[in-house]
Design an enzyme around this catalytic site. Structure first.
Site, mmCIF file in Angstrom:
data_model
loop_
_atom_site.group_PDB
_atom_site.id
_atom_site.type_symbol
_atom_site.label_atom_id
_atom_site.label_comp_id
_atom_site.label_asym_id
_atom_site.label_seq_id
_atom_site.Cartn_x
_atom_site.Cartn_y
_atom_site.Cartn_z
ATOM 1 N N ARG A 1 0.816 -1.212 0.000
ATOM 2 C CA ARG A 1 0.000 0.000 0.000
ATOM 3 C C ARG A 1 0.852 1.265 0.000
ATOM 4 O O ARG A 1 0.532 2.247 -0.679
ATOM 5 C CB ARG A 1 -0.942 -0.016 1.206
ATOM 6 C CG ARG A 1 -1.775 1.230 1.421
ATOM 7 C CD ARG A 1 -2.399 1.799 0.147
ATOM 8 N NE ARG A 1 -3.131 0.812 -0.626
ATOM 9 C CZ ARG A 1 -3.463 0.972 -1.899
ATOM 10 N NH1 ARG A 1 -3.109 2.080 -2.552
ATOM 11 N NH2 ARG A 1 -4.121 0.030 -2.543
ATOM 12 N N ASP B 1 -0.555 38.187 -10.742
ATOM 13 C CA ASP B 1 -1.479 37.243 -10.102
ATOM 14 C C ASP B 1 -2.939 37.605 -10.376
ATOM 15 O O ASP B 1 -3.344 38.767 -10.256
ATOM 16 C CB ASP B 1 -1.223 37.232 -8.590
ATOM 17 C CG ASP B 1 -1.959 36.111 -7.890
ATOM 18 O OD1 ASP B 1 -2.030 35.001 -8.457
ATOM 19 O OD2 ASP B 1 -2.452 36.329 -6.777
ATOM 20 N N GLU C 1 5.018 39.731 -6.058
ATOM 21 C CA GLU C 1 3.656 39.471 -6.520
ATOM 22 C C GLU C 1 2.910 40.785 -6.727
ATOM 23 O O GLU C 1 2.970 41.682 -5.886
ATOM 24 C CB GLU C 1 2.919 38.624 -5.494
ATOM 25 C CG GLU C 1 1.462 38.342 -5.863
ATOM 26 C CD GLU C 1 0.706 37.678 -4.733
ATOM 27 O OE1 GLU C 1 0.431 36.476 -4.844
ATOM 28 O OE2 GLU C 1 0.401 38.364 -3.733
ATOM 29 N N LYS D 1 4.939 38.641 -1.301
ATOM 30 C CA LYS D 1 3.530 38.509 -1.650
ATOM 31 C C LYS D 1 2.697 39.586 -0.964
ATOM 32 O O LYS D 1 3.226 40.449 -0.256
ATOM 33 C CB LYS D 1 3.049 37.099 -1.296
ATOM 34 C CG LYS D 1 3.903 36.002 -1.942
ATOM 35 C CD LYS D 1 3.301 34.641 -1.788
ATOM 36 C CE LYS D 1 2.121 34.485 -2.730
ATOM 37 N NZ LYS D 1 1.594 33.097 -2.730
ATOM 38 N N LYS E 1 2.129 24.548 -2.997
ATOM 39 C CA LYS E 1 0.862 23.928 -2.581
ATOM 40 C C LYS E 1 0.950 22.416 -2.752
ATOM 41 O O LYS E 1 0.311 21.813 -3.628
ATOM 42 C CB LYS E 1 -0.299 24.521 -3.372
ATOM 43 C CG LYS E 1 -0.503 26.010 -3.097
ATOM 44 C CD LYS E 1 -1.588 26.602 -3.972
ATOM 45 C CE LYS E 1 -1.739 28.108 -3.720
ATOM 46 N NZ LYS E 1 -2.736 28.732 -4.613
#
Length: 356
Positions: free
Chosen positions: A153, A283, A254, A221, A189
């Site tokens: 697994r 963005d 950003e 950012k 992410k």
């Protein structure tokens, strides 16, 4: 006003700033560059896995796999296998693709069985990055039945996730194939603890890696803008810190509006070639039209015209899907980054059929 939320787990089990280690300052992070798995990778030829894993100074693949195996075994081990399969039983197990896609994770699956029992012998009939078809045999494991059942697994989990990421990446890269100057990038992410493997799968699928973590690029950012007092203040603070510390890293800023793009350009122009900004992220400058069948890239195109021929890279992010990525690439933007290839991945269905 900037409000930051920090969470402390049950009885202080998790702390943003723990008493023994800070994750903010690089001098507190160990750098074990000579990890055994890296040595094994670099000193052996793996014909079935020719795409190098991304570089990370601390990621230990062996430790990650051992943790996965320990999580599965708990305190008693595989009580089903221990109670039903005689110790000396030998088995042959076949990895079978149950859907079309790009296969990935063969080296990781091999590591799983090596750590369970080196007596398990792996023979692969496909290579990382191969386009495979439903029903295709990918490889065969031979050895102690107990070891194959214990590792089954965990090996499949790695292979299915990595193959799903590689498949989705391949589809997006293929979609922007008409625009050779545009590169598809991943993001941070990723699944916790799977950063290197998720990004490795992106490479196997034909994409490239954005920053690996917080240490290998300065990315200013919107939250950094707010905390620093604005885009110019954030850029100047970052540049001053890097010069003081002797850090040489790319710097990306950003932007979400044309006004923010203009603010970055003003800082760069005022520096007269000495700016450390290497890339501007544009963005959410791509929107889907109300009819759902077309994409509006006019804001992105205007931002690219503003940047002009300045010596700075451009990156589009936000609303990047398989349906929109081609139109985004046609604007001439150099990079397109998307988190969907790792955070919304559909695993590729792969089975392991065991014959005792």
């Amino acid at each position: 006003q900037v409000v930051l939320f920090f969470f402390v787990g049950h009885r202080g089990a998790f702390r943003v700033l723990g008493p023994s280690r800070s994750y903010f300052r690089p001098e507190h992070v160990p750098l074990p560059m000579d990890l055994p798995w890296r040595t094994h990778w670099s000193t052996n030829v793996h014909q079935y896995a020719l795409i190098d894993p991304p570089v990370h100074p601390t990621y230990d693949l062996y430790a990650a796999v051992r943790a996965a195996l320990a999580e599965d075994a708990g305190d008693l081990g595989d009580i089903t296998t221990l109670s039903t399969v005689p110790e000396k039983t030998q088995a042959t197990a076949t990895f079978l693709a149950k859907a079309d896609g790009i296969v990935a994770g063969l080296y990781v699956a091999t590591v799983v069985f090596d750590l369970v029992d080196p007596a398990v012998n792996m023979t692969w009939q496909a290579n990382d990055g191969d386009e495979v078809r439903k029903g295709q045999v990918l490889g065969v494991a031979r050895g102690p039945a107990r070891a194959i059942l214990v590792g089954e697994r965990i090996a499949l989990n790695y292979m299915q996730r990595m193959s799903g990421i590689a498949t989705q990446t391949y589809q997006m890269v293929k979609a922007i194939g008409c625009c050779k100057s545009t590169t598809l990038l991943d993001t941070r992410k990723t699944a916790p603890g799977m950063r290197l493997l998720d990004k490795w799968a992106v490479k196997i699928g034909g994409g490239e890696n954005h920053r690996m973590g917080l240490y290998d690029m300065v990315m200013i950012k919107d939250n950094h803008h707010a905390a620093a007092g604005g885009i110019p203040e954030a850029i100047r603070a970052a540049e001053a810190y890097m010069r003081e510390k002797g850090i040489i890293r790319p710097v990306e800023v950003e932007t979400r509006t044309l006004e923010e793009v203009r603010a970055v350009l003003e800082v760069m122009d005022a520096a007269d070639g000495a700016s450390m900004v290497t890339r501007i992220m544009l963005d959410n400058m791509v929107t889907r039209d109300e009819d759902g069948g077309s994409v509006d890239v006019s804001l992105l195109e205007e931002a690219l015209r503003m940047i002009g021929d300045r010596t700075v890279e451009t990156e589009a992010s936000g609303n990047v899907t398989l349906a929109t990525v081609r139109d985004i690439a046609r604007t001439g933007v150099q990079f397109i980054s998307t988190g969907s290839v790792t955070h919304s991945v559909t695993a590729l269905d792969i089975s392991l059929l065991i014959d005792m």
